[in-house]
Design a protein around this motif. Structure first.
Motif, PDB file in Angstrom:
ATOM      1  N   PHE A 152     -45.625  31.614  56.411  1.00 15.20           N
ATOM      2  CA  PHE A 152     -44.859  30.266  56.997  1.00 15.20           C
ATOM      3  C   PHE A 152     -44.553  29.112  55.775  1.00 15.20           C
ATOM      4  CE2 PHE A 152     -46.034  25.794  58.577  1.00 15.20           C
ATOM      5  CZ  PHE A 152     -45.485  25.254  59.106  1.00 15.20           C
ATOM      6  N   ALA A 153     -45.004  29.165  54.473  1.00 15.48           N
ATOM      7  CA  ALA A 153     -45.014  28.272  53.750  1.00 15.48           C
ATOM      8  C   ALA A 153     -43.002  29.239  53.223  1.00 15.48           C
ATOM      9  CB  ALA A 153     -46.420  28.482  52.811  1.00 15.48           C
ATOM     10  N   ILE A 159     -35.759  26.012  55.282  1.00 11.96           N
ATOM     11  CA  ILE A 159     -35.587  25.294  55.723  1.00 11.96           C
ATOM     12  C   ILE A 159     -35.734  24.041  54.811  1.00 11.96           C
ATOM     13  CG2 ILE A 159     -36.656  23.326  57.544  1.00 11.96           C
ATOM     14  CD1 ILE A 159     -37.956  25.845  59.134  1.00 11.96           C
ATOM     15  N   VAL A 160     -36.390  23.137  54.097  1.00 11.53           N
ATOM     16  CA  VAL A 160     -36.289  22.773  52.991  1.00 11.53           C
ATOM     17  C   VAL A 160     -35.100  22.514  52.158  1.00 11.53           C
ATOM     18  CG1 VAL A 160     -37.054  21.126  50.725  1.00 11.53           C
ATOM     19  CG2 VAL A 160     -38.342  21.727  53.306  1.00 11.53           C
ATOM     20  N   ASP A 161     -34.692  24.155  51.307  1.00  7.57           N
ATOM     21  CA  ASP A 161     -33.151  24.546  50.864  1.00  7.57           C
ATOM     22  C   ASP A 161     -32.459  24.153  51.487  1.00  7.57           C
ATOM     23  OD1 ASP A 161     -36.134  25.034  48.809  1.00  7.57           O
ATOM     24  OD2 ASP A 161     -35.366  26.759  49.059  1.00  7.57           O
ATOM     25  N   LYS A 162     -32.622  25.037  52.477  1.00 11.80           N
ATOM     26  CA  LYS A 162     -30.950  24.773  53.335  1.00 11.80           C
ATOM     27  C   LYS A 162     -30.799  23.161  53.331  1.00 11.80           C
ATOM     28  CE  LYS A 162     -28.692  26.704  57.267  1.00 11.80           C
ATOM     29  NZ  LYS A 162     -28.581  27.405  58.506  1.00 11.80           N
ATOM     30  N   GLN A 163     -32.268  22.034  54.077  1.00 11.82           N
ATOM     31  CA  GLN A 163     -31.230  21.069  53.904  1.00 11.82           C
ATOM     32  C   GLN A 163     -30.289  20.475  53.266  1.00 11.82           C
ATOM     33  OE1 GLN A 163     -35.206  19.139  55.206  1.00 11.82           O
ATOM     34  NE2 GLN A 163     -34.629  19.781  57.642  1.00 11.82           N
TER      35      GLN A 163
END
Length: 174
Positions: A152-153, A159-163
């Motif tokens: 999960f982490a 997701i954070v890296d992609k954003q």
């Protein structure tokens, strides 16, 4: 007829042994004949390091102590040379160490054992001997619990890296 002093000593030995058996979560009874002093010393050291108490006992005294401790069913194996290994915390240490030792020695044999005050057969002792140590089992359980959390982490971090990748070109244009 034995003297009163000798009888009192034997009663004390039985009482101490019964107390040890009551406080043990597991124990193994072995026939220890045919081993050298060096082998016996190495075996005792390994058992001691695993937190297992090991003692050579007279069959009669062990039978009386087992009866006092509420462990019924050991009478059939109380013949010949007898030693008992008990553990107050680890269910598998004595079975694992003594089974491994008996595999390498023809005359040293596991006779019987008990778990939580109930006598177990040789098949159950062999099954216990194959189990990993408590520490390894706990580590395995922790890894099983940790795996979904770690996945999960990693997903959240992706997701954070992609954003952040999408935001970086927009900032460069401005």
């Amino acid at each position: 007829m034995p003297s009163e002093k000798v009888l009192e000593q034997k009663k004390q030995i039985v009482a101490d042994l019964a107390d040890t058996l009551k406080n043990a979560v597991a124990g193994v009874v072995v026939d220890y004949k045919g081993i050298t002093v060096a082998e016996d010393t190495a075996l005792r050291k390994e058992l001691r390091e695993a937190g297992v108490q090991y003692a050579v006992v007279k069959n009669t005294l062990l039978g009386l102590a087992a009866k006092d401790a509420g462990i019924d069913g050991l009478d059939d194996v109380l013949n010949g040379t007898t030693a008992v290994a008990t553990s107050a915390e680890d269910y598998v240490a004595a079975a694992r160490i003594l089974s491994k030792f008996s595999d390498g020695h023809k005359t040293f044999a596991v006779k019987s054992g008990f778990l939580d005050g109930k006598v177990i057969d040789l098949e159950m002792i062999k099954s216990l001997a194959k189990l990993p140590s408590r520490e390894i089992l706990l580590a395995t359980v922790c890894n099983v619990f940790n795996a979904p959390i770690a996945s999960f982490a990693r997903a959240v971090q992706a997701i954070v890296d992609k954003q952040n990748e999408g935001a970086a070109p927009a900032e460069a244009e401005a």
